[in-house]
Enzyme design. Structure first.
Site, short mmCIF file in Angstrom:
data_model
loop_
_atom_site.label_atom_id
_atom_site.label_comp_id
_atom_site.label_asym_id
_atom_site.label_seq_id
_atom_site.Cartn_x
_atom_site.Cartn_y
_atom_site.Cartn_z
CB VAL A 12 13.20 -1.51 2.09
CG1 VAL A 12 13.25 -0.55 0.90
CG2 VAL A 12 11.90 -1.30 2.88
CE LYS A 262 -11.35 -8.15 7.46
NZ LYS A 262 -12.61 -8.88 7.73
N GLY A 264 -10.55 -4.37 13.36
CA GLY A 264 -9.91 -5.46 14.10
C GLY A 264 -9.12 -4.91 15.27
CB CYS A 271 5.84 0.57 7.54
SG CYS A 271 7.22 -0.20 6.75
NE ARG A 338 10.37 -5.49 11.52
CZ ARG A 338 11.04 -5.07 10.43
NH1 ARG A 338 11.97 -4.15 10.53
NH2 ARG A 338 10.75 -5.56 9.24
C1 UDX Z 1 2.43 -0.74 4.93
C2 UDX Z 1 1.91 0.00 3.69
O1 UDX Z 1 0.76 -0.69 3.21
C3 UDX Z 1 2.99 -0.04 2.61
O2 UDX Z 1 2.55 0.68 1.48
C4 UDX Z 1 4.26 0.60 3.18
O3 UDX Z 1 5.29 0.57 2.21
C5 UDX Z 1 4.71 -0.15 4.41
O4 UDX Z 1 3.66 -0.17 5.39
P1 UDX Z 1 2.75 -3.22 5.70
O5 UDX Z 1 3.04 -2.59 7.02
O6 UDX Z 1 3.68 -4.26 5.19
O7 UDX Z 1 2.65 -2.08 4.56
O8 UDX Z 1 1.35 -3.95 5.82
P2 UDX Z 1 -0.14 -3.54 5.52
O9 UDX Z 1 -0.70 -4.58 4.64
O10 UDX Z 1 -0.25 -2.14 5.12
O11 UDX Z 1 -0.83 -3.70 6.97
C6 UDX Z 1 -0.37 -2.88 8.01
C7 UDX Z 1 -1.17 -3.22 9.25
O12 UDX Z 1 -2.52 -2.75 9.12
C8 UDX Z 1 -1.27 -4.71 9.56
O13 UDX Z 1 -1.09 -4.89 10.96
C9 UDX Z 1 -2.68 -5.07 9.18
O14 UDX Z 1 -3.19 -6.10 10.00
C10 UDX Z 1 -3.43 -3.77 9.47
N1 UDX Z 1 -4.63 -3.59 8.66
C11 UDX Z 1 -4.51 -3.49 7.32
C12 UDX Z 1 -5.87 -3.49 9.30
O15 UDX Z 1 -5.96 -3.59 10.52
N2 UDX Z 1 -6.98 -3.28 8.55
C13 UDX Z 1 -6.91 -3.17 7.19
O16 UDX Z 1 -7.95 -3.00 6.56
C14 UDX Z 1 -5.65 -3.29 6.55
#
Ligand code: UDX
Length: 443
Positions: A12, A262, A264, A271, A338
């Site tokens: 960040v 999505k 899965g 986060c 992580r």
């Molecule tokens: C997230 C928030 O999106 C972001 O706004 C915040 O600041 C930090 O946390 P991030 O953790 O980087 O961001 O990734 P993100 O794209 O949100 O995906 C998080 C997790 O959810 C991933 O493991 C992804 O595989 C999973 N995911 C995401 C799903 O399983 N299905 C989805 O439809 C979307």
């Protein structure tokens, strides 16, 4: 142009600092990890983030971005100080705010040391919470500064939560859906209006508590949406529906929206899991048991187990079976593992005494630190060789480019589990694979 300090040069802090410098501000980033700062001074970045390295190099060259290990230098030379240190989860799932607390004390001590060059001109500092912190944290920051900062120094506190997604953080900084700023004074508001003027998007100025809460409430809702579609995927399996089709039908409703639907093996990352746990724990503390979020966590944990269940359905037992793992990072376009589902799944497969070979495009080095005894390769065909089963855990685009006909010839058995429902099951079945998705029709 503002003089801005960033305390904490992680995912960040470094992205925020480099992008603020790109906007023309003079930015100093500090971190107490001397190795990290030494590398940054040599323009080496300790994590992968598309576009970040170019911005860091450009801004350092333009003398807009600097690195230091001294909080005192930040407090002395900059007027706006972003606290962007880690808020890792504790054992009980709370956020460990000790780094925020230590930095706040350091800021107060440094404020005490700086002498106003012009006794008539009062020193002013704007201290900004950038780290994800539970609501009410700003009260502690303010109280600590009030207790330890000498008279004659004026300061404001603000909350400016980030919504950066790893692998897309630079783009998210310059093209956010919104910027949330919690302030307590017109002076602070004016500073933020100037800083974020070049970024065209809705800017919401709120009180500090609401700004802190928007972050937790948003991240928790995103996780809730993911666990909801994962629950639907389990129903799809039982009734023979296809969750990809159901999600498409749902997402066309603008009130639902297609993003974060999505299904899965669930969410990971540094986060969502941490923010949910912190929000649950904070809610308990203030007398609201957030049972809905507890179920979001439960569903997310269960999704990982589905992979083992499906592997056993295909191979009966997993002992001494060669299993190829494709995808280690918690999501594509990052090397970050992580809280990645791959960690839990590898642990479970090791317990079954399967023989694992792992591939990823960026995260192998990070996973090696956790599981040094596994076989890793940057060549997917090497991982597929002699495998009884391939399990895809991260939807890297480049996996769609591999030659699956060649993969099938290399394998002992034609089994594929697609943990992210991103492969084309129809084509794979045509090639002769036995495809298993999550909540998908298998034909
Ligand atoms: C997230 C928030 O999106 C972001 O706004 C915040 O600041 C930090 O946390 P991030 O953790 O980087 O961001 O990734 P993100 O794209 O949100 O995906 C998080 C997790 O959810 C991933 O493991 C992804 O595989 C999973 N995911 C995401 C799903 O399983 N299905 C989805 O439809 C979307």
């Amino acid at each position: 142009m503002k003089k801005i300090g960033i305390i904490g040069a992680g995912h960040v802090g470094l992205v925020t600092g480099a992008c603020l410098a790109k906007l023309g501000n003079k930015v100093i980033c500090c971190d107490n990890d001397l190795e990290k700062i030494k590398k940054l001074k040599n323009l080496q970045i300790h994590f992968y983030e598309p576009g970040l390295e170019e911005i860091v190099k450009e801004c350092v060259k333009k003398k807009l971005l600097f690195f230091t290990e001294s909080i005192y230098q930040i407090v002395k030379d900059t007027e706006i100080i972003f606290i962007a240190v880690g808020t890792p989860p504790t054992e009980e799932g709370k956020l460990d705010l000790s780094y925020v607390e230590n930095v706040t004390v350091e800021i107060a001590k440094s404020l005490t040391k700086i002498k106003s060059k012009n006794p008539k001109k009062k020193i002013y500092r704007l201290i900004v919470e950038k780290s994800t912190v539970p609501v009410l944290t700003s009260e502690w920051v303010k109280k600590t500064l009030e207790l330890l900062t000498p008279t004659g120094i004026e300061f404001d506190i603000a909350a400016n939560p980030e919504f950066l997604r790893e692998g897309n953080a630079v783009n998210d900084f310059f093209h956010p859906d919104r910027i949330v700023i919690g302030v307590e004074s017109k002076r602070a508001k004016k500073i933020f209006e100037e800083i974020y003027k070049p970024i065209k998007c809705p800017k919401i100025f709120t009180d500090i508590r609401s700004a802190e809460l928007i972050k937790h409430a948003s991240n928790s809702f995103l996780a809730l949406k993911i666990s909801y579609i994962n629950a639907i995927s389990n129903i799809c399996e039982k009734v023979g529906a296809d969750v990809e089709v159901v999600a498409e039908g749902m997402g066309l409703d603008k009130r639902i929206g297609k993003d974060f639907l999505k299904a899965g093996i669930g969410y990971g990352g540094s986060c969502l899991p941490k923010d949910i746990a912190a929000f649950i724990s904070l809610s308990e503390e203030i007398g609201y048991p957030f049972n809905l979020l507890k179920e979001v966590q439960n569903i997310n944990q269960q999704q990982r187990l589905l992979v083992i269940k499906k592997a056993k359905e295909l191979l009966w037992n997993l002992k001494n079976k060669n299993i190829g793992i494709f995808g280690l990072s918690f999501k594509p376009n990052t090397d970050d593992i992580r809280e990645a589902p791959s960690i839990d799944i590898i642990k479970l497969l090791k317990k079954e005494e399967a023989i694992l070979k792992c591939h990823d495009f960026k995260a192998i080095e990070n996973m090696k630190k956790l599981f040094p005894d596994l076989f890793y390769s940057e060549n997917p065909y090497e991982v597929a060789k002699e495998s009884h089963l391939l399990i895809f855990l991260t939807e890297w685009d480049d996996y769609k480019k591999i030659d699956f006909k060649k993969i099938k010839e290399l394998m002992k058995m034609p089994y594929i589990i697609d943990g992210r429902n991103f492969l084309n099951n129809k084509i794979l079945n045509k090639i002769g694979f036995v495809y298993r998705g999550i909540g998908r029709k298998n034909e």
